[in-house]
Design a protein around this motif. Sequence first.
Motif, PDB file in Angstrom:
ATOM      1  N   ARG A 178       1.611  -3.709  -4.029  1.00 26.33           N
ATOM      2  CA  ARG A 178       1.159  -3.566  -2.648  1.00 26.33           C
ATOM      3  C   ARG A 178      -0.209  -2.894  -2.592  1.00 26.33           C
ATOM      4  O   ARG A 178      -1.115  -3.334  -1.886  1.00 26.33           O
ATOM      5  CB  ARG A 178       2.198  -2.753  -1.875  1.00 26.33           C
TER       6      ARG A 178
ATOM      7  N   ALA B 191       3.318   3.534   9.011  1.00 25.30           N
ATOM      8  CA  ALA B 191       2.910   2.163   9.328  1.00 25.30           C
ATOM      9  C   ALA B 191       1.477   2.089   9.858  1.00 25.30           C
ATOM     10  O   ALA B 191       1.061   2.898  10.680  1.00 25.30           O
ATOM     11  CB  ALA B 191       3.864   1.514  10.306  1.00 25.30           C
ATOM     12  N   GLY B 192       0.756   1.109   9.369  1.00 21.42           N
ATOM     13  CA  GLY B 192      -0.638   0.932   9.789  1.00 21.42           C
ATOM     14  C   GLY B 192      -1.612   1.654   8.865  1.00 21.42           C
ATOM     15  O   GLY B 192      -2.760   1.903   9.236  1.00 21.42           O
ATOM     16  N   THR B 193      -1.164   1.956   7.635  1.00 23.20           N
ATOM     17  CA  THR B 193      -2.028   2.771   6.772  1.00 23.20           C
ATOM     18  C   THR B 193      -3.206   1.987   6.196  1.00 23.20           C
ATOM     19  O   THR B 193      -4.248   2.571   5.927  1.00 23.20           O
ATOM     20  CB  THR B 193      -1.234   3.377   5.594  1.00 23.20           C
TER      21      THR B 193
HETATM   22  N1  UDP Z   1       5.957   2.538   3.073  1.00 16.78           N
HETATM   23  C1  UDP Z   1       6.804   3.347   2.346  1.00 16.78           C
HETATM   24  N2  UDP Z   1       6.781   3.287   0.984  1.00 16.78           N
HETATM   25  C2  UDP Z   1       5.931   2.451   0.300  1.00 16.78           C
HETATM   26  C3  UDP Z   1       5.090   1.621   1.058  1.00 16.78           C
HETATM   27  C4  UDP Z   1       5.123   1.690   2.426  1.00 16.78           C
HETATM   28  O1  UDP Z   1       7.563   4.122   2.920  1.00 16.78           O
HETATM   29  O2  UDP Z   1       5.945   2.433  -0.941  1.00 16.78           O
HETATM   30  C5  UDP Z   1       5.967   2.654   4.550  1.00 16.78           C
HETATM   31  C6  UDP Z   1       4.740   3.423   5.046  1.00 16.78           C
HETATM   32  O3  UDP Z   1       5.108   4.208   6.166  1.00 16.78           O
HETATM   33  C7  UDP Z   1       3.829   2.312   5.469  1.00 16.78           C
HETATM   34  C8  UDP Z   1       4.836   1.338   6.056  1.00 16.78           C
HETATM   35  O4  UDP Z   1       5.909   1.375   5.133  1.00 16.78           O
HETATM   36  O5  UDP Z   1       2.864   2.742   6.405  1.00 16.78           O
HETATM   37  C9  UDP Z   1       4.344  -0.052   6.247  1.00 16.78           C
HETATM   38  O6  UDP Z   1       3.838  -0.565   5.074  1.00 16.78           O
HETATM   39  P1  UDP Z   1       2.984  -1.890   5.053  1.00 16.78           P
HETATM   40  O7  UDP Z   1       3.090  -2.454   3.656  1.00 16.78           O
HETATM   41  O8  UDP Z   1       3.325  -2.779   6.188  1.00 16.78           O
HETATM   42  O9  UDP Z   1       1.480  -1.370   5.216  1.00 16.78           O
HETATM   43  P2  UDP Z   1       0.779  -0.573   6.416  1.00 16.78           P
HETATM   44  O10 UDP Z   1       1.454  -0.946   7.697  1.00 16.78           O
HETATM   45  O11 UDP Z   1       0.916   0.884   6.102  1.00 16.78           O
HETATM   46  O12 UDP Z   1      -0.648  -1.022   6.379  1.00 16.78           O
END
Ligand code: UDP
Length: 462
Positions: free
Chosen positions: A302, A339-341
């Motif tokens: 990821r 979420a949204g990182t």
């Molecule tokens: N997350 C987590 N563990 C991980 C990866 C993600 O708990 O190893 C959580 C984290 O809060 C993240 C959210 O899942 O912001 C959503 O992840 P996504 O892959 O959709 O990316 P993001 O929304 O952060 O851009």
Amino acid sequence: MIDMKTIVVPGEQVADKPVNSFGVYTYNNKTYSKQLGVLYSVEHIKVVPLTGKYMPKEGDQIIGLVIQEDLYGYILDIKSFRLPYIHKRSIKTELKVGDLVLCNVYFVNEIKEASIDILAKLETGMLFEVSSKKVPRIIGKHRSMISLLEKYLGSKIIVGANGYIFAKGGKLNILKDALKIINKYSYVDNLTEKMKVYLENIKWGINMSEKEEWYFNSKGKRFDDRSQFEHRPIKLKVGVIKRADGSAFVEWGQNKAIAAVYGPREMLPKHLADPNKATIRYHYRMAPFSVPDRKNPRPGRREIEISKVSSEALSKAVDLKQFPNTTIDVFVTILDANAGTRITALIAGSLALADAGIPMTDLVAGIAVGKAGGKVISDLNKHEEDAPDAVDLPIAMLPNTDEVVLMQMDGPLTEKEFYEVLEVARKSCHEIKDMQIKILKEKYKDNFGGDAEWNNIFTNQN
Ligand code: UDP
């Protein structure tokens, strides 16, 4: 000696004699606090923790939240450090993610795993959360506080020993405030009496529907009180890492990202250098402590994917041709995640590039839009991203031209929904860019006109 009812920290002496009690330890014939808590009474010393996880006890009545379902059962969030698993065959009712259940803890093993029975499914009400350590104050002596709240607000309230509180009927929005007050001032004397005065003094007449949906309430507000297209509060800062050529810190709701830029500098290993332009190497990482389950510090698939798409997005904004054979390293670490990182990180990266003086045609701004609970929304939080019908659509743009430089999508939207959220994202990107401009200019505002010291030097030199 410390006075009655003071806040004490771990290791703080609470008695000059050995006392065997709750929340304390003895050493060298003296007694010390074991945790951050409130020290009660000098005669019967005990330290009641101010915060901490729920420790299940046999016989506790708790409220569980279904957070995951698989073929054979459900995982419940009970605010403890271990989440119980309930087999489908052991319960009569069918559950789904988001359901609330009243449970009884009938056994706790040596590793503090709770075995639970489901007593009932809790429907058409509202869930509140307080620290499990505050539950005794919420209930009050002989249920005095709960009876008071039920009488004044006309609600039926079920308090879980784990700090989840379920209520239905009556004035739930006033109950929400009342619980916040009790949670905050749990150590104040005569709290029930004070709460009575509070309830008598507040204005009545707020009409609230009994039914609270899981993603939207009857007023169309989201779980965290936001409206459909409202993003979480955003705070920006630049120049936070002095050693770096440029740096930034972005807080987006609970998300926190810190970015450092080094470069342009010689690309090493040299065979990776592009003789025609600079290469942006973007390193997105999540700190192991940024998510509830420890994140393995080794970059996973990821993080590698996010780094790749973000580097491509920033490459659209940076004038790479000016620096052949070089690298511009952008390091972004997520310190707290909800979420949204990837977008929070990208905004930090874009700010840090500008802060490093890298020539860019525009700043990169972005937002994640999408869908949850049947409605299109902007800036999904983790709760919304985990909805069964969730669609997450992170978008980044160059606001000058509205060119989309990053777009990912993990679920279906109709064409109408897609264009609706795209427009919302466009507007938010413009808003975020204005914030980015403001913060970058603020860093240098004293150098132009305002700074008396500089003006003095300048005048003296002439
Ligand atoms: N997350 C987590 N563990 C991980 C990866 C993600 O708990 O190893 C959580 C984290 O809060 C993240 C959210 O899942 O912001 C959503 O992840 P996504 O892959 O959709 O990316 P993001 O929304 O952060 O851009």
